[in-house]
Design a protein around this motif. Sequence first.
Motif: not given
Length: 119
Positions: A6-10, A23-26, A112-115
């Motif tokens: 899960l990427i959290i964009s803040r 966004l690049d990681i996703v 729910r996400y591993d990382h």
Amino acid sequence: MARSMLIISRQSPWSGPGSREALDIVLAGGAFELPLGLLFLDDGVFQLVPGQQAACLQQKDLGANLQALSLFGVEALYVASRSLAERGLEGQPLSLPVEPLDDAGLRALINRYDHVITL
């Protein structure tokens, strides 16, 4: 089996490189078909405001990257309801189909996400 992420964009789209890096990681993860999700939290919800004119701030527009998410198979998109409300965006049209989550929903999502990566 691939680990979920899960990427959290803040960060807002104009406050620095954090939103672009998220966004690049996703997009990279989507290209490798990793199970991942993207959560817009805090000022990150400003990325979802349609019709932004990034050129006025001498910034690159993130709109094309956001619209490319579905092309990379990234469909697990979430937004914090509280963040929308605190920034006056609740009920406003957004540029992506995101699932709004309350605080309990956010906790469940993160668990729910591993990382989890926060930018």
